[in-house]
Design an enzyme around this catalytic site. Structure first.
Site, PDB file in Angstrom:
ATOM      1  N   TYR A 113       0.780  -1.228  -0.100  1.00  0.00           N
ATOM      2  CA  TYR A 113       0.085   0.110   0.245  1.00  0.00           C
ATOM      3  C   TYR A 113       0.696   1.144  -0.021  1.00  0.00           C
ATOM      4  CZ  TYR A 113      -3.652  -3.336   0.853  1.00  0.00           C
ATOM      5  OH  TYR A 113      -4.457  -4.432   1.050  1.00  0.00           O
ATOM      6  N   PRO A 126     -11.156   0.091  -3.070  1.00  0.00           N
ATOM      7  CA  PRO A 126     -12.450  -0.520  -3.721  1.00  0.00           C
ATOM      8  C   PRO A 126     -13.671   0.450  -3.280  1.00  0.00           C
ATOM      9  CG  PRO A 126     -11.277  -2.006  -2.182  1.00  0.00           C
ATOM     10  CD  PRO A 126     -10.574  -0.661  -1.990  1.00  0.00           C
ATOM     11  N   HIS A 343      -7.616   1.414   1.004  1.00  0.00           N
ATOM     12  CA  HIS A 343      -7.392   0.144   1.534  1.00  0.00           C
ATOM     13  C   HIS A 343      -6.335  -0.016   2.572  1.00  0.00           C
ATOM     14  CE1 HIS A 343      -7.826  -4.030   1.464  1.00  0.00           C
ATOM     15  NE2 HIS A 343      -8.051  -4.474   0.115  1.00  0.00           N
ATOM     16  N   LYS A 429     -23.208 -30.436  -0.581  1.00  0.00           N
ATOM     17  CA  LYS A 429     -22.339 -30.738   0.414  1.00  0.00           C
ATOM     18  C   LYS A 429     -20.826 -30.346  -0.122  1.00  0.00           C
ATOM     19  CE  LYS A 429     -24.978 -33.309   3.132  1.00  0.00           C
ATOM     20  NZ  LYS A 429     -26.131 -32.755   2.725  1.00  0.00           N
ATOM     21  N   ASP A 433     -17.722 -20.820  -1.343  1.00  0.00           N
ATOM     22  CA  ASP A 433     -16.698 -20.075  -1.805  1.00  0.00           C
ATOM     23  C   ASP A 433     -15.920 -20.847  -2.585  1.00  0.00           C
ATOM     24  OD1 ASP A 433     -15.126 -17.501  -1.470  1.00  0.00           O
ATOM     25  OD2 ASP A 433     -13.434 -18.812  -1.275  1.00  0.00           O
ATOM     26  N   TYR A 455      -5.986 -14.837  -7.831  1.00  0.00           N
ATOM     27  CA  TYR A 455      -5.743 -14.340  -6.666  1.00  0.00           C
ATOM     28  C   TYR A 455      -7.132 -14.341  -5.812  1.00  0.00           C
ATOM     29  CZ  TYR A 455      -4.459 -10.928  -2.676  1.00  0.00           C
ATOM     30  OH  TYR A 455      -4.342 -10.316  -1.549  1.00  0.00           O
ATOM     31  N   THR A 468      -3.854 -10.510   5.421  1.00  0.00           N
ATOM     32  CA  THR A 468      -4.432 -11.438   4.382  1.00  0.00           C
ATOM     33  C   THR A 468      -3.104 -12.597   3.977  1.00  0.00           C
ATOM     34  OG1 THR A 468      -3.990 -10.130   2.572  1.00  0.00           O
ATOM     35  CG2 THR A 468      -6.139  -9.967   3.360  1.00  0.00           C
ATOM     36  N   SER A 557     -12.389 -11.623  -4.623  1.00  0.00           N
ATOM     37  CA  SER A 557     -12.339 -11.595  -2.957  1.00  0.00           C
ATOM     38  C   SER A 557     -13.818 -11.884  -2.784  1.00  0.00           C
ATOM     39  CB  SER A 557     -11.874 -10.331  -2.634  1.00  0.00           C
ATOM     40  OG  SER A 557     -12.173 -10.381  -1.234  1.00  0.00           O
TER      41      SER A 557
END
Length: 623
Positions: A113, A126, A343, A429, A433, A455, A468, A557
């Site tokens: 950053y 974002p 961010h 099941k 994600d 990513y 992260t 993400s």
């Protein structure tokens, strides 16, 4: 946190052990309300070097020929050699973890950053789109904005009083420090590396309307927050005193960071400007009252995303911003509501949690204002007018051109996939994600016919100051699944098996990443260690395996929210896509972006391929 492993105690102590566990759990909960949760969190581990490189070798296989893979294996063996560079760098990291609360956090903040020199707009910050609203009159917009301010101040109060509910993954508590950095934080442009300033006790906010800045004190002298009536009346006074657009000083925050640092230095040489800059930095947050200006023939969701990511450019609301502020809420005359967040201090999920609170608070506690009433309202706002030199004016003109080029280049397609959501996937099941990640892998492969480095952000907040780790979603299994789905001769059973293998592989990597045992952050640490030790960059980092597997053509993400909102951002690389998503029980919100200047990518085509992939995967399972 493991408090007591009572399963190893003699049976005669069973009842006593349960009591101890309960008492310790109560103590931890009570303690967490009185002291930072960081005091009960583990430190982030440095993974074992050989295990990281074993995972790395498997993760790069989709991008290498057999000959290249053999060469990578040889480089890894050389890197791991006793007395070689790898063990030396590893010892440096292990020594660092004994001295730092988190061996990675400062390095990550700086490299990801504060030292990033491209504009934060599109490339870093974002946008977060709230459920769309309808404002028939300007008064409706201002009334909603007043209620949003009240909701945000309510949430800030909860944070300040350490009353945010403790979040967990399973039984593990998560680091809650990011919540303390949401309000009152601002990024300041500096040459080479920016600076973050924190103002937790701020009592004012900044309102921007028609590129004009106002400071609004949000509390009375007795410490009570302004009423809705006084908030509304101050907003109305602000709008009435800024009917014409001012010099677009805010657009400077959309520039390349070193360029912005140059113009910032000129601004702060003026004592009057320096005070205004301090007022902006120290504010709790920024509220942007936007005009109606986007007449393009695109979906309402995509229009809202455009406003939250970049404001639509210099002729729209691109200058009605201060992109360095961690939180700037946006209330557009057209009913597009959301926020842009810088961010560096926090990840997306705490911001989405705040969004849910604010949306729910406004819906549940919305206060009407009698707009016809004559009141002696408390005038708590001050117009902030910069002194703008000819040199700063030149910087502004260049910033306008650069932002407009970026706005024109960014292609967005935001939509709701309505055929199914998390509920259907869980009924199969399967991990929702991981299922969605494999749908994106399938979509990319069917569109481009090559593996796409992928990513996904995994939270490491179970560790003190954790941020992260990268989930490498492109795998041997994900490519095999895509190929099976596109092979007309493959049987249904073979396709289902390939899907389940791909989902399981992704889920297993996710678990490892959330434990701090992924590949990318460890490799980053080794690279930085080499730099700090004045060691030449090892050949492993110059190998095609590294360059190809870190060129993330799909940046994704999951940012989950209960409300009908979503997050959006730009791609990581010029020939890539961004695809942020909010999977809900019965549907899924997606925000896809790509660059028009790249002939290989197309956001509309990726959306079509993604929807087809989600359809095919459902049909495969229910056929």
């Amino acid at each position: 946190m493991k408090i007591l492993q009572y399963s190893y105690l003699p049976f005669i102590y069973f009842s006593l052990s349960i009591m101890v566990v309960k008492l310790c759990s109560i103590a931890i909960r009570c303690y967490s309300k009185l002291a930072p949760i960081s005091k009960v969190l583990a430190r982030q581990p440095v993974p074992k070097l050989d295990e990281t490189l074993r995972k790395y070798l498997r993760s790069v296989q989709p991008f290498l020929s057999n000959k290249e893979l053999t060469n990578t294996e040889n480089l890894i063996q050389e890197f791991l050699r006793d007395g070689g560079v790898g063990p030396k760098l590893q010892r440096y990291l292990e020594d660092r973890t004994r001295k730092q609360e988190n061996w990675l956090s400062e390095w990550w903040l700086n490299t990801a950053y504060l030292e990033f020199r491209e504009p934060v707009v599109v490339w870093s910050s974002p946008g977060l789109v709230f459920p769309l609203r309808k404002f028939n009159l300007e008064a409706d917009q201002l009334m909603y904005a007043a209620n949003m301010i009240k909701a945000a101040l309510s949430y800030k109060s909860i944070i300040d009083q350490n009353q945010i509910p403790q979040e967990t993954i399973g039984n593990d508590p998560l680091d809650m420090n990011q919540y303390n950095k949401i309000f009152g934080t601002c990024r300041i442009p500096r040459p080479n590396r920016d600076q973050l300033v924190y103002n937790k006790d701020s009592k004012h906010i900044i309102i921007i309307h028609n590129n004009t800045f106002f400071k609004l004190n949000t509390f009375y002298e007795d410490g009570q927050p302004l009423t809705i009536e006084d908030l509304y009346d101050n907003l109305l006074a602000i709008v009435e005193s800024s009917t014409e657009k001012s010099i677009p000083i805010g657009i400077l925050t959309s520039e390349n960071r070193d360029v912005w640092a140059q113009s910032y230095q000129i601004l702060e040489e003026d004592d009057h400007n320096k005070q205004i800059l301090n007022d902006i930095h120290s504010s709790s947050f920024v509220l942007c009252l936007d005009s109606s200006c986007d007449l393009s023939n695109i979906s309402p969701q995509t229009k809202a995303a455009r406003q939250t990511i970049h404001g639509g450019g210099s002729e729209c609301n691109g200058a009605n911003r201060w992109f360095d502020k961690t939180i700037q809420f946006i209330v557009n005359r057209d009913g597009q509501v959301g926020l842009t967040y810088e961010h560096s201090p926090a990840e997306g999920q705490p911001i989405a949690t705040m969004m849910d609170y604010i949306v729910d608070f406004v819906d549940q506690h919305f206060e009407e204002v009698d707009t016809s009433a004559l009141r002696n309202f408390a005038l708590k706002n001050t117009k902030l007018q910069f002194n703008v030199s000819p040199k700063v004016t030149e910087y502004i003109r260049n910033a306008e051109k650069n932002l407009d080029r970026l706005v024109e280049d960014l292609e967005l397609n935001c939509f709701t996939y309505k055929d199914y959501g998390k509920r259907f996937i869980k009924e199969q099941k399967l991990s929702p994600d991981s299922f969605i990640q494999m749908a994106q892998q399938f979509a990319f492969y069917r569109l481009h016919k090559v593996p796409g480095a992928h990513y996904e952000s995994a939270s490491t907040r179970r560790f003190l100051h954790g941020r992260t780790e990268t989930i490498r979603s492109c795998s041997v299994e994900s490519i095999r699944f895509a190929q099976k789905m596109l092979n007309s001769k493959a049987s249904r059973d073979d396709r289902i098996l390939a899907l389940k293998d791909a989902v399981l592989s992704h889920k297993n990597y996710t678990v490892e990443a959330m434990k701090g045992l992924g590949v990318d952050r460890h490799l980053l640490g080794l690279k930085i260690a080499a730099k700090e030790l004045n060691i030449e960059l090892p050949p492993l980092f110059k190998d095609p395996s590294y360059s190809r597997s870190t060129h993330m053509r799909i940046s994704t993400s999951q940012v989950a929210s209960k409300c009908d909102g979503f997050m959006c951002y730009g791609p990581l690389v010029n020939d890539g896509y961004a695809c942020c998503y909010n999977p809900r029980e019965e549907d899924m919100n997606f925000a896809i972006s790509a660059l028009k200047s790249n002939e290989e990518t197309d956001a509309d085509k990726f959306r079509e391929s993604l929807e087809n992939s989600l359809d095919d995967m459902k049909n495969l399972l229910v056929a």
